[in-house]
Enzyme design. Sequence first.
Site, PDB file in Angstrom:
ATOM      1  N   GLU A 132      21.352  36.635   4.477  1.00 47.29           N
ATOM      2  CA  GLU A 132      20.693  37.814   5.057  1.00 47.29           C
ATOM      3  C   GLU A 132      21.290  38.158   6.419  1.00 47.29           C
ATOM      4  OE1 GLU A 132      19.195  35.169   3.781  1.00 47.29           O
ATOM      5  OE2 GLU A 132      17.273  35.651   2.830  1.00 47.29           O
TER       6      GLU A 132
ATOM      7  N   HIS B 151     -12.781  43.838  10.925  1.00 46.00           N
ATOM      8  CA  HIS B 151     -13.075  45.022  10.107  1.00 46.00           C
ATOM      9  C   HIS B 151     -12.350  44.955   8.776  1.00 46.00           C
ATOM     10  CE1 HIS B 151     -15.205  47.245  13.300  1.00 46.00           C
ATOM     11  NE2 HIS B 151     -14.519  46.393  14.055  1.00 46.00           N
TER      12      HIS B 151
ATOM     13  N   GLY C 287      15.250  24.892  12.760  1.00 44.14           N
ATOM     14  CA  GLY C 287      15.124  26.336  12.970  1.00 44.14           C
ATOM     15  C   GLY C 287      13.759  26.724  13.511  1.00 44.14           C
ATOM     16  N   ARG C 288      12.704  26.194  12.897  1.00 42.27           N
ATOM     17  CA  ARG C 288      11.352  26.615  13.312  1.00 42.27           C
ATOM     18  C   ARG C 288      10.919  25.960  14.613  1.00 42.27           C
ATOM     19  NH1 ARG C 288      11.703  23.827   8.735  1.00 42.27           N
ATOM     20  NH2 ARG C 288      10.670  21.831   8.461  1.00 42.27           N
TER      21      ARG C 288
ATOM     22  N   LYS D 297      21.770  29.399  13.152  1.00 46.31           N
ATOM     23  CA  LYS D 297      22.172  28.009  13.392  1.00 46.31           C
ATOM     24  C   LYS D 297      23.399  27.661  12.541  1.00 46.31           C
ATOM     25  CE  LYS D 297      20.312  23.368  12.719  1.00 46.31           C
ATOM     26  NZ  LYS D 297      19.111  22.573  12.469  1.00 46.31           N
TER      27      LYS D 297
ATOM     28  N   LYS E 234      17.222  30.576  -3.135  1.00 45.23           N
ATOM     29  CA  LYS E 234      18.500  31.030  -2.560  1.00 45.23           C
ATOM     30  C   LYS E 234      19.623  30.858  -3.579  1.00 45.23           C
ATOM     31  CE  LYS E 234      17.994  29.327   2.218  1.00 45.23           C
ATOM     32  NZ  LYS E 234      18.570  28.375   3.171  1.00 45.23           N
TER      33      LYS E 234
ATOM     34  N   GLU F  68       6.197  25.557   6.539  1.00 43.19           N
ATOM     35  CA  GLU F  68       7.530  25.069   6.180  1.00 43.19           C
ATOM     36  C   GLU F  68       7.645  23.586   6.543  1.00 43.19           C
ATOM     37  OE1 GLU F  68      11.142  26.891   7.942  1.00 43.19           O
ATOM     38  OE2 GLU F  68      11.692  27.430   5.912  1.00 43.19           O
TER      39      GLU F  68
HETATM   40  C1  G6Q Z   1      13.598  26.747   9.788  1.00 47.37           C
HETATM   41  C2  G6Q Z   1      14.413  26.983   8.613  1.00 47.37           C
HETATM   42  C3  G6Q Z   1      14.823  28.420   8.388  1.00 47.37           C
HETATM   43  C4  G6Q Z   1      16.036  28.864   9.192  1.00 47.37           C
HETATM   44  C5  G6Q Z   1      16.567  30.155   8.588  1.00 47.37           C
HETATM   45  C6  G6Q Z   1      17.737  30.716   9.333  1.00 47.37           C
HETATM   46  O1  G6Q Z   1      13.198  25.682  10.147  1.00 47.37           O
HETATM   47  O2  G6Q Z   1      15.475  26.112   8.603  1.00 47.37           O
HETATM   48  O3  G6Q Z   1      13.784  29.326   8.610  1.00 47.37           O
HETATM   49  O4  G6Q Z   1      15.696  29.026  10.528  1.00 47.37           O
HETATM   50  O5  G6Q Z   1      16.900  29.916   7.251  1.00 47.37           O
HETATM   51  O6  G6Q Z   1      18.785  29.812   9.332  1.00 47.37           O
HETATM   52  P1  G6Q Z   1      20.046  30.036  10.240  1.00 47.37           P
HETATM   53  O7  G6Q Z   1      19.591  30.006  11.660  1.00 47.37           O
HETATM   54  O8  G6Q Z   1      20.984  28.926   9.912  1.00 47.37           O
HETATM   55  O9  G6Q Z   1      20.607  31.393   9.897  1.00 47.37           O
END
Ligand code: G6Q
Length: 519
Positions: free
Chosen positions: A189, A364, A247-248, A183, A484, A333
């Site tokens: 990463e 199990h 994001g989520r 996003k 971070k 989150e």
């Molecule tokens: C979700 C968070 C988080 C995000 C990641 C990736 O709600 O905001 O999990 O999706 O940090 O972020 P980017 O899509 O910006 O790389």
Amino acid sequence: MDLRQVFAADPGRADRYTLTAGGLRADLSKNLVDDEIVAALTDLADAMGVSERYEAMRRGDVINPTEGRAVLHTALRRPAGDSLMVDGVDVVADVHEVLDRMAVVAERIRSGEWTGATGARIRHVVNVGIGGSDLGPLMAYRALAHYRESIQCHFVSNVDPTHMVETLKPLDPAETLFIVASKTFTTQETLANADSAKAWILDGLASADPAEAVAKHFVALSTNAEGVAAFGIDTANMFGFWDWVGGRYSVDSAIGMSLMIAIGPDEFTEFLAGFADIDEHMGSAPAAENLPLMLGLLGIWYRNFLGMPSHAVLPYSQYLERFPAYLQQLDMESNGKSVHLDGSAVDHDTGPIIWGEPGTNGQHAFYQLIHQGTTVIPADLIGVVNPARDVGGQHDLLIANLFAQAEALAFGKTGAEVAADGAADDLVAHRTFAGNRPTNMILTDELTPRVLGQLVALYEHKVFTQGAIWGINSFDQWGVELGKELARGIVPELTSDTSLEHDASTNALIAHYRATRRR
Ligand code: G6Q
């Protein structure tokens, strides 16, 4: 509450506590509640204005004040032709403009018209993203594996370089397309992994023109056109979304591109329609029949009134193997917060610990603690009546286990019953099951794309309900920032010999790494 007594006294309980929403049927009767408690919980939802807040979310009010954003994932699944004006913009038209572009490219990739730099057909798609840009598409891709056609998708998220290395080992660069899903397009990463993917493509296709190799082997899913262009991806191959998609909550946005390539645009449309089914249900079903609301309220009952700290999600479907991990992010989150919307400290518990694994594997392993441990763990058991595939009647075995677990957890086995079965006296206590361990049994006829969309939206709105009642902001995630920020400071310290000014423990860890790391 003793579930044996409650069931004996009330023959209509199983029927009365079974709710349906879309293609989902949930038996909530094995919960530690009665009609009076349910009525009190729905009063609580009223008093906290859950449905008003839901409507505010759906019409695009700024309900995420700490980031100054509307929260409009429900707009992502409104059908074409629908309209929602937010600040003078028809966001539904924008959503469909992107979906249409995605569909064109997905079809070109699926049909083989989109080729790599050597002219080879794309057979592998690697989604490079993390968190919300990974867990949703990965979960849904696995869940709908039955619908996948020729193209295989892979998901690289971890900054651990071995994730990319091991994923790429069997792949041929000429047949591989990378989807860089971010996003913000600033995530450490993802950018590191995208760089390594680019190097792999350029190295593997050394005879191709580098710009053409990147253009034919990379697309981006992002809100940051500048960042995408700086990486070298043509923004014509970028699929956008908006800051009002968390994001989520983004698997139903452009972030679902890998899924769309795998199952095709028509099935992806069905997936979105499933979300919309539950959006509608949440907005219109009366409280006592409103499944996401009731799941949220039951969770509040266990967390806040009975003091239970965790909640298990146990899908009896291998296709749903990543569903618990997906829900961990969605729920923890969103609702792992300690302050109210106005910043004041909460004086009640908030989000529970969410965890789980597919049944029967969990049986199990950790079910011992669920059955006989000292902590009561409410659980969602999820089952599919008609399997995509069956082999030798195995599906019946799976479902027998599902039903048996709910029965055992609810009703247990008394000492007298254990003794009557002939257990030695000194084993009776060990073999007794207390029961009264609550479960929600969620069944569906088939795990279709539409049902999967319904299942995800069910949990989105469960989480929403709880956040609204707790009065917290379910849509920010400041808690992920500190680590971070500290990591950014530590990166250069690992390769230098500058003096260290952390605490003694962190200093010693860095010093040990510096001394031990072979380069
Ligand atoms: C979700 C968070 C988080 C995000 C990641 C990736 O709600 O905001 O999990 O999706 O940090 O972020 P980017 O899509 O910006 O790389």
